[in-house]
Each structure stands twice: as C-alpha cells, then as structure tokens.
Design an enzyme around this catalytic site. Sequence first.
Site, PDB file in Angstrom:
ATOM      1  N   HIS A  43       8.539  25.784  93.372  1.00  0.00           N
ATOM      2  CA  HIS A  43       9.955  26.142  93.440  1.00  0.00           C
ATOM      3  C   HIS A  43      10.644  25.023  94.231  1.00  0.00           C
ATOM      4  O   HIS A  43      10.014  24.409  95.094  1.00  0.00           O
ATOM      5  CB  HIS A  43      10.049  27.475  94.193  1.00  0.00           C
ATOM      6  CG  HIS A  43      11.410  28.095  94.241  1.00  0.00           C
ATOM      7  ND1 HIS A  43      12.385  27.665  95.104  1.00  0.00           N
ATOM      8  CD2 HIS A  43      11.945  29.115  93.543  1.00  0.00           C
ATOM      9  CE1 HIS A  43      13.474  28.409  94.925  1.00  0.00           C
ATOM     10  NE2 HIS A  43      13.237  29.296  93.986  1.00  0.00           N
ATOM     11  N   ASP A  70       3.095  28.825  99.874  1.00  0.00           N
ATOM     12  CA  ASP A  70       4.349  29.505  99.554  1.00  0.00           C
ATOM     13  C   ASP A  70       3.966  30.826  98.880  1.00  0.00           C
ATOM     14  O   ASP A  70       3.557  30.839  97.721  1.00  0.00           O
ATOM     15  CB  ASP A  70       5.180  28.612  98.621  1.00  0.00           C
ATOM     16  CG  ASP A  70       6.367  29.350  97.993  1.00  0.00           C
ATOM     17  OD1 ASP A  70       6.559  30.549  98.277  1.00  0.00           O
ATOM     18  OD2 ASP A  70       7.105  28.714  97.213  1.00  0.00           O
ATOM     19  N   GLN A  93       5.977  34.691  95.746  1.00  0.00           N
ATOM     20  CA  GLN A  93       5.697  35.459  94.522  1.00  0.00           C
ATOM     21  C   GLN A  93       4.350  36.168  94.561  1.00  0.00           C
ATOM     22  O   GLN A  93       3.995  36.852  93.602  1.00  0.00           O
ATOM     23  CB  GLN A  93       5.747  34.548  93.288  1.00  0.00           C
ATOM     24  CG  GLN A  93       7.086  33.917  93.007  1.00  0.00           C
ATOM     25  CD  GLN A  93       8.158  34.947  92.640  1.00  0.00           C
ATOM     26  OE1 GLN A  93       7.879  36.102  92.375  1.00  0.00           O
ATOM     27  NE2 GLN A  93       9.413  34.511  92.660  1.00  0.00           N
ATOM     28  N   LYS A 136      11.804  40.110  98.216  1.00  0.00           N
ATOM     29  CA  LYS A 136      10.995  40.198  96.988  1.00  0.00           C
ATOM     30  C   LYS A 136       9.956  41.309  97.101  1.00  0.00           C
ATOM     31  O   LYS A 136       9.231  41.598  96.150  1.00  0.00           O
ATOM     32  CB  LYS A 136      10.313  38.859  96.713  1.00  0.00           C
ATOM     33  CG  LYS A 136      11.315  37.741  96.405  1.00  0.00           C
ATOM     34  CD  LYS A 136      10.648  36.555  95.795  1.00  0.00           C
ATOM     35  CE  LYS A 136      11.481  35.284  95.864  1.00  0.00           C
ATOM     36  NZ  LYS A 136      12.600  35.242  94.930  1.00  0.00           N
ATOM     37  N   CYS A 141      14.893  27.274  89.364  1.00  0.00           N
ATOM     38  CA  CYS A 141      14.672  26.464  90.567  1.00  0.00           C
ATOM     39  C   CYS A 141      13.334  25.738  90.498  1.00  0.00           C
ATOM     40  O   CYS A 141      12.636  25.599  91.500  1.00  0.00           O
ATOM     41  CB  CYS A 141      14.752  27.294  91.841  1.00  0.00           C
ATOM     42  SG  CYS A 141      16.338  28.089  92.072  1.00  0.00           S
TER      43      CYS A 141
END
Lengths: 461, 168
Positions: A174, A251, A254, A277, A417
């Site tokens: 991202h 990261d 997600q 999220k 993104c």
Amino acid sequence: MSLNDALLGAAATAANFVENAASKYAAAREAVRIAEEDAKAALSGDPADITKSPFRIAYPLLAADPTYAYLDNAATAQRPSMVLKAQKEFYTTMNANPLRGLYRHSHMATSAIEDARKHVARFLGVEAASERDAGNQIVFLRNTSEALNLLAHSLPEVVGLEPGDQICISIMEHHSNLIPWQQACKKYGAELVYMRPNEEGVLESATIQACIGPNTKIVSVVHISNVLGIPNPIAEIAQRAHEVGAVMVVDGAQSAPHIPIDVEELGCDFFAMSAHKMGGPMGVGVLWGRPEFLDQMEPMLTGGEMIDSVTEEDAVWAQVPQKFEAGTQDAAGIYAFDAAISYLESIGFETIEERERKLSAYLVQKLKELSFIEIVGSANPDAHLGVVSFNVKGIHPHDVASLLDEENVAIRAGHHCAQPLLTWMGISSCCRASIAFYNSTHDIDRLAEALEGVWGMFHAH
Amino acid sequence: MPINELYTPALLEHSQDPFNKYAMENPTCTHEGINPSCGDDIVLSLRLSDSDIIEEAAFTGSGCAVSQASADMMADLVCGLDLAQARDLCKLFIQMARGEATDTELLTERLGEAACLKTIARMPARVKCAELAWRTLDQMLEDRQSGGTGSNLKAATTEDGIPGVRDL
C-alpha cells in the site's frame, strides 16, 4: 391533446406506479426474509454456515438495511453496537484528559488507555516480563500509515542507514508502506529494493533470498496485500531479514482483522495495524515494536505529554510509549477499540477465519462463473483471505462501482493506493470486493447478479 | 436516482464507439489532462484555422464510460467554434456538472447530447470524470489565448484555476 391520449397517458402512469410499487414490495419482502434468517441464525445458528449471518444484527448500519451488500471491508469495517456504546460510555462516564489530571475521572481515562494497551499486547501475542511491560510496547497512533511514517522517520538513524544500504519492501505494498520508505531512501542515499510475487501472487523463497542481502538494513512487508488478498510468508521473510541483520517491519492493516496474530511466531520486530479495519473507531492505530528499537528511536512529533522535563534549551523525552504520543490521544476511540477487540475475541478467530475463508472461496467461485470477469491475481478460490480484485472486461471499474451502487452493492474501484503494483501488473485500475465475517453468501450473490446487470447494460445493443 | 438516466444509450454509444478518439496528425495544439484519484488521463488535440476556429478535435487516453463519452461529445460540439465560444461552452458544461446550471432547455440547446450528463451533479464522486475533457480543453484554450492575445481573458478564471461562472 385528445381525451383518448390523456386516458392512455394516465393508464401508462398508473401501470408504471403499480410496477414500481410491486418491485418495492418484493424488495421489502426480500429484506424481511433475510433479516429473519439472520436473526434466527443469531439465536441458534451455526456460525460456520455462511449462507446466513448471525453477526449482522450486531451492526446497526447493516441491520437497518438487510439487502445492503457491503463488500468494501478492506477499506473500513462496519462497527458493532458494543463499540459505539463504548465510545459513548467514555464520554458520558469517564471523560477527562488522560495522563494529566490528579482527579478520579482523569485516572479513569488513563486506566482506559493503559488497559487497552495491555489488551492489544495480549491480542498480538507480545511476550514480556509483565503485562505492564507488554502494554508499554504498544504505541497508539492515528492509523497504520502514521505508524509506518514514524518508523521510516526514526528507524534509519537507529540502524545507521547509509548510502549504499538497502531497504527491502514488496511491489504489493500500500502507498503507506511504500512512500515513507521511498522518502527515507532519498534522504539517506539508500536503495529501495522491491520483492515481486509470481503469477499466483506468491513471494517465493528464491525472491526473498535474492532481495534481502548483506546491504539490507530494513525489511518492511505487508502481511496481506489489499489488492491481491493473499497472506505473505512473513515468518520466512523475517528469518531472512534477521540472518542478514536487518530489522523486520510488518504492515498488518489487512491481516489483523482476519487472522490471529502472534508477533513472536511471525518473528517480526514491528507490527502496525488500524482499529477501523477491525470494527473499532477511525483515527486509532497501533504500532507494536521491540523495546530495544523503540527505546532508541527519536519521536516524530514533539509537544505535550511526551516529555519528562523541558528547559529553555532542551527537553528530555518520556519513556516509551508516551515518547511517541504527543498531544491528547483519542482516549474514547482507544477505549472503543478495546471493546472491538473484545468483540472479535468473543466470536473467536477460529470462527472468523473459517467463515472468511469460506466466503472468500465462494466469492472467487462466483466471479469465475461469470465469463466476463477477469480476476486480478490468483484465481485459486482457497488462496484468498478477505480481498478479491477483478475487472469486468472492457468496462471501467468506476462505471462498475457506480452501477453496483445503484443495486445497493458497495465495492471499491480504482488503484487501491497501490499504483506501483497495478502498473507492474499492467492495469491502471480494478474493482475490489472484500468481505468480513459478518457478510453472508447473500451479499456475494447480490454482487454477482448486479455484475450481470452491468454487463447486460453495456451489451444491450 | 435511476442510474439509467446517466448511462443512456447515447452515453454508452459514445463511450464504446467514440468517433473522435484517435491520434491526430500535426495538431495545432495538444494538452494532457489527468484525474489523479482515478488514474484517468486524456490527451486532447485541436486543429485550428488561421483565424483560430476549431476545425477538428480528437482525443486519446483511457477512462471510464462517463469521461470517454463526455470527451467524444465535446469534440463533436466544439468544431466550428472560436476559442471564446468554446470556452463559454466549457464553462456551461462544468456549471451543469456541478449542479449550478439546471435549465434543461438551455442546456439541451447549447450542449446537445452532452446535456444528458446533467445527472452527474447528483453523483459527487463522478463529477470529475465528466469534467475531465472540458477542463483540459479550457486550460488548453486559456494557455493559447494568454500566449496569443494577452491575459485579458484570465479574469474569467477563479483562483483555483477552475473556469469562473460569474460572467456567463
């Protein structure tokens, strides 16, 4: 106009009205039927049965609109009522500025944040001498982007980044895990190295070995790509990073909403995620890091509540995590995030992951049945977790998303993104459907029907 | 809003079979326009007569049905106009797309088929798709006018560079 024309006109209007009313009535009946099924499932259903959603009832926005197919969960999740309640509870029962005050409510607000820290540390499987020590490895920021920006700002000094050194990321990052490192490389004269996946979207061992080498100082990789939706082999990448003496950043924006996270098992040094999220509020993010690095890192923001002492000439930073938390925190948001994690844990990640794997496979399967759909990334139904990207042949994703919206189906369209990834794959944009455990096959069926409608509209003549 | 008010047969036809989408040979001027948030891009080319009348308009690039159809309709409309007339039309279209010009009769009379994009005003996320070609044309003509006849026409542009609406 003759009387006959007027009568014909009136008849046409009436017929139109009846047709509209009939279709609205049918839609309302369908909504009631789904709501009833979901409510029954909530009372006594099998949570593994993806044809119904026993969880939808907990989400006010979704419960109010039973036929709304919300399939943009990778952008942000919906919030369950207990999270909304917690947010309100903070302001109605314990509102005060945390850390500062010497009175009861301020203590309560402070405890709310400290309890949330400990909870997040347990959630991430952080190992430390005490619960308190584990909690102190949790930095609250605004979101994953801010966490990664802090790292790109402060970590290069700690690892002594110099010209000729390398920072290794993947092409599927991202922009939040790409631009900060791009900037850091420019500033320090270092080189940004990209790992690229195979055709199935998988980072292969040979790639990992080749891209991470003696010059690599920092490795920062997305756990699950927000476009490809396939988990990356983080443990393997972390092992390679540590072999060459590099720091490993993950990261987790997600992945944290979908699978159990254990930072010790992953073997990483930093893990970043966003509350929104995961059903928590927007504007709260987490950075977990190993104390040996956090202690050495300089803050990115300075000001209130992040110092031990200040003189006219200088300032002494507070301990981690306060050192990185200048200004008043979103205490209510952090308290509500604590409630969001509790909700996920009450359902259990075993159930969440099982439902989401089944739903993701069903989604891929349904899309594959449509001859005019091109799946972006792996077409293996079992490979995806949460996210599936695709294109409708010859139709621009923005047109698709607008037309789906008309059918009460919400998906994302654009470059997500992740422009370098899309450029590398040779596409400029795509559609993305992303699921959460509170979706059911109804949502996916509605998507498939609406996609047929889009195709039909563009090929009517 | 019934979405087929936007995705009309005319719009679908212009987007799927755009008559004016081709690379022009030896254009008098070209200008590129992009929508950074969607990645859409357009390169607009004009052939002008000696007296600055638009003789031919064509575009290349990629984008959604709305942006492609809008560009194709625009290219049809501006042929035969001088620069000031074309810029007036840009202003009117952009006003329409933003819901500021709503007189259907006037819009249909001046914008022809492109008046079907009026409904875009109710879809805020798509306004920029419809505007792309028109903004690109307006900027190109503004550049040409300020290069050729001085900056006397710049007064019609607001501070954000978007064509003004006051003097229409």
